[in-house]
Design a protein around this motif. Structure first.
Motif, mmCIF file in Angstrom:
data_model
loop_
_atom_site.group_PDB
_atom_site.id
_atom_site.type_symbol
_atom_site.label_atom_id
_atom_site.label_comp_id
_atom_site.label_asym_id
_atom_site.label_seq_id
_atom_site.Cartn_x
_atom_site.Cartn_y
_atom_site.Cartn_z
ATOM 1 N N HIS A 110 0.796 -1.225 0.000
ATOM 2 C CA HIS A 110 0.000 0.000 0.000
ATOM 3 C C HIS A 110 0.833 1.280 0.000
ATOM 4 N N GLU A 288 -10.081 -4.701 -1.815
ATOM 5 C CA GLU A 288 -8.741 -4.143 -1.931
ATOM 6 C C GLU A 288 -8.482 -3.650 -3.352
ATOM 7 N N ARG A 297 -4.076 -9.807 2.159
ATOM 8 C CA ARG A 297 -5.067 -9.674 3.225
ATOM 9 C C ARG A 297 -5.778 -10.995 3.469
ATOM 10 N N TRP A 335 -3.883 -1.955 8.508
ATOM 11 C CA TRP A 335 -4.823 -1.763 7.400
ATOM 12 C C TRP A 335 -5.975 -0.866 7.841
#
Length: 566
Positions: A110, A288, A297, A335
């Protein structure tokens, strides 16, 4: 808002984290019996024997653990000497490596901001931080397993990572190192996780047969290397005993630590605070962006569920058995914070309530301990009917507690009140204060509590062992199992044989004094059984004696504060 960091900044921060929080005073407290002392003693015996392929305890083959972590301790002891600091130093290095690894991995998923949040979530949670200051095997074991997961997840996303053969080989390499660290349970965890993911994807995975062969080959070569050398050296019985021990871990309580089925759920909820509460906000159906983020994830949810279920069925309930869950828990917590800070998700009221509840429990416990132990005589008098001689001795030896020991509770109480208020107002500084508070709470509690607790529960015995170590004396325990006499008695191979000790106890002539450490609970029975043992004294719930035939060679020892140590 996208935040970027130069990689070297994170490296500097991670090193500072280690220098400020992990290394200071890490050698100031004796190693704790059993786990810390077991590994340190195996490393010491490797050095004494000059045999780095055989793991021993009391100079007898020790089949419970492979040598990888012990090799790291050997290297540390070669640099710093055979002491507590050297035994714990490898895990401090592991802590720095973990933070850097999480940042770099999170950066790929990310971006830099997420990488920093993941490293912060892991580095400030209570138990993850605590274990980096210990000398137990699990931090490195978990790191190797998680590296195996990381590179395999990369392998499953060929669009982002086209060099698939390298990723699958690295995955097998690190899983092999995990096997060399603690055993085949690493492969079991990976295989079960992969099986669940295979079912989830309906057996539709971009896996090539040649890559499967490569994975198995690398795993077998790396993970099986030590076992192969042991067989070639004629130590086949050690391998058989190792396999038998590992296969019985799931059904037998070897360590004598059983517990209720929800043990690990409670441990993770409280022990991985505050990430354990923040991660609850990550259980959403939010999609996502990108295959890598979605795949990663999914694997994190699988891993945390598997660890909870698997180790709930294991008969032995030890806190560190579920420590692999720290990685997925902190990932999900990061997250949530990442998306919360981007205003893409909201924190739930129940999370704020649970942050307060868990903090209140921790504040209460850390305030209760010094409150009770500053006046232990009141505790022993009020509950005299429940006190055994050993417990009473331990409690009454707990001097030195003061008003300063309320500092961790004050830090957490003030920090949690401020951070909850700011988080509820959607102020990002609340998250910064929350994680900083958790780190300072754990660090201050370790510095203030651990030395005093160690002094109560084992220091009198270990001090006695250290006083009677060396080539002219020997020391053992009777009536309870301890590995401390081996490490702190600094015995040599010819001095630690069971038959020699038995001969001493049966009244045969020994070559030097044999000192004995007992707990007060059963000391009378032991002294009655061996009438040639001369009682020397008692301290902190321990009773000390010496083999009578060699009493003329025994030197009395007075501690610096004038207290007769035995």
């Amino acid at each position: 808002m996208r935040i970027t960091f130069k990689p070297y900044i994170l490296f500097i921060l991670a090193i500072l984290y280690g220098l400020v929080f992990l290394l200071p005073f890490s050698g100031a407290v004796h190693l704790f019996d059993w786990d810390e002392i077991i590994y340190a003693e195996s490393a010491r015996e490797m050095i004494v024997n000059n045999d780095y392929m055989t793991v021993t305890i009391n100079y007898e083959p020790f089949w419970e653990k492979p040598p990888m972590f012990i090799w790291l301790q050997v290297i540390s002891m070669k640099i710093f000497g055979i002491n507590e600091f050297a035994a714990r130093f490898p895990n401090a290095i592991c802590g720095v490596i973990v933070l850097i690894s999480l940042f770099l991995t999170g950066k790929r998923i990310h971006g830099d901001k997420f990488g920093m949040l993941w490293a912060a979530a892991f580095g400030t949670a209570i138990l993850p931080f605590f274990y980096f200051r210990t000398g137990i095997i699990d931090p490195w074991f978990n790191l190797f397993i998680f590296y195996g997961f990381i590179f395999f997840i990369f392998y499953l996303v060929p669009e982002r990572f086209p060099r698939r053969h390298i990723n699958v080989a690295l995955s097998a390499l690190f899983l092999g190192l995990a096997v060399l660290t603690k055993g085949p349970v690493a492969v079991l965890i990976f295989a079960l996780s992969f099986s669940i993911y295979l079912v989830y994807k309906k057996a539709k995975l971009p896996v090539k047969f040649s890559h499967v062969v490569l994975f198995i080959f690398v795993l077998a070569v790396v993970g099986g290397s030590w076992f192969l050398v042991a067989v070639l050296k004629g130590n086949m019985q050690v391998i058989k005993d190792f396999i038998a021990y590992q296969s019985g871990l799931l059904t037998n309580d070897f360590a004598g630590h059983s517990g209720f089925p929800g043990f690990h759920f409670v441990i993770l909820l409280v022990g991985v605070f505050p990430a354990s509460i923040l991660m609850l906000g990550g259980f959403t159906k939010k999609k996502e962006e990108g295959d890598l983020a979605q795949t990663f994830r999914t694997w994190m949810f699988i891993l945390i569920a598997l660890v909870l279920v698997l180790f709930s069925f294991v008969e032995t309930k030890l806190v560190h058995y579920s420590s692999l869950a720290y990685f997925p828990m902190t990932f999900i917590a990061a997250w949530f914070v990442y998306h919360w800070s981007e205003r893409k998700i909201e924190i739930k009221k129940i999370q704020l309530v649970l942050l307060g509840v868990i903090a209140f429990i921790l504040v209460s416990l850390t305030a209760l301990v010094p409150t009770l132990l500053m006046r232990p005589e009141i505790l022993t008098e009020r509950f005299s009917s429940l006190m055994t001689p050993y417990v009473e001795g331990v409690l009454l030896s707990g001097t030195g507690w003061s008003i300063l020991d309320y500092l961790p509770a004050v830090i957490l109480l003030a920090g949690i009140a401020y951070s909850i208020n700011r988080i509820n107002r959607r102020d990002r500084t609340g998250m910064i204060v929350l994680h900083t508070t958790a780190l300072l709470f754990t660090f201050s509690a370790m510095l203030l509590f651990v030395p005093k607790i160690e002094r109560m529960i084992q220091k009198p015995a270990i001090d006695f062992m250290k006083q009677h170590s060396g080539e002219h004396e020997n020391v053992i325990t009777l009536g309870f199992k301890s590995f401390a006499p081996y490490f702190y008695g600094a015995g040599m191979p010819e001095e630690q044989q069971a038959e020699m000790t038995e001969a001493w106890l049966e009244g045969e002539e020994g070559t030097k004094p044999l000192y004995v450490v007992m707990k007060a609970d059963n000391s009378r029975k032991i002294l009655d059984k061996y009438p040639h043992l001369i009682r020397l004294g008692e301290q902190g719930g321990y009773v000390f004696a010496v083999f009578g035939e060699k009493m003329e060679n025994a030197n009395s020892a007075i501690s610096e504060d004038g207290i007769l140590m035995y």
